[in-house]
Enzyme design. Sequence first.
Site, PDB file in Angstrom:
ATOM      1  N   LYS A 121       1.088   4.395  -2.855  1.00  0.00           N
ATOM      2  CA  LYS A 121       0.812   5.798  -2.566  1.00  0.00           C
ATOM      3  C   LYS A 121       2.024   6.679  -2.847  1.00  0.00           C
ATOM      4  CE  LYS A 121      -3.453   5.261  -1.505  1.00  0.00           C
ATOM      5  NZ  LYS A 121      -4.528   5.810  -2.365  1.00  0.00           N
ATOM      6  N   TYR A 176       0.835  -1.204   0.000  1.00  0.00           N
ATOM      7  CA  TYR A 176       0.000   0.000   0.000  1.00  0.00           C
ATOM      8  C   TYR A 176       0.868   1.252   0.000  1.00  0.00           C
ATOM      9  CZ  TYR A 176      -3.249   3.541   1.776  1.00  0.00           C
ATOM     10  OH  TYR A 176      -3.994   4.690   1.953  1.00  0.00           O
TER      11      TYR A 176
END
Length: 256
Positions: A164, A160
């Site tokens: 990002k 994750y």
Amino acid sequence: MTDFPSFEIPGRTALVTGAARGIGRAIALTLANAGADVAIGLRDASADAGLTAEIEALGRRVLPLQMDMASPEQIRAAVDAVVERFGRLDILVNNAGIAPGNPAEHVTEADFDHTLAVNLKGTFFASQAAGRVMIRQGYGRIVNLGSQAGAVALPGEAVYCMTKAAIAHLTRCLAIEWGPHGITVNAVAPTFVETPGNADYLAEPANRAEVLERIAALHRLGEPMEVAGAVLFLVSPAASLVTGEVMLIDGGWTSR
């Protein structure tokens, strides 16, 4: 320049992905309240949880769309549907994303591929489809949902965090490439926000206490509307000179 800054966006058409709940829902309602007609991208177009009615109650037109961000075909079809219905697309908010917590040593190839497909591949191809429309128009505003996780490491969130961080740099790349066409591209990077997606994690007292301690300046969780306000600024005339930026909305987490 003598006009005062304006945060109203009447006559604009926006597309918000992942709009069914949480931050996406708040953004869709905020843009409608500021004057925009809103298309809402949903993984299941039949499950808008009353959002369509809420936007219509604000006096705006709304278009629910089937839009699984792991499917470039659905992304392109959704953007085409917005243009067919409203005649243009002025604002894209790439809100949809997933954050499956998993220690790095346990991540499978399927986990890895799905997270990248939704968070990064979906964001790119939604931006591409909208960007083609905006280039023809000579105007556009794109806001990507990043995260503080793109700037700091969160244990158990390696994939994750990676997506990002990539979104932050994609934002800069598209801003430079599309700026000559009158398109700005920015990102917002929130801290932990009170949303259904965070509910299970924050329900654990130890997790909640650690998060509140790390949000160093304010020592509280964010609310979806606090992120929506930053998005509204970035798509409004008040931010006409802002592009290629990643706006941290982290209560001081990364300043610690």
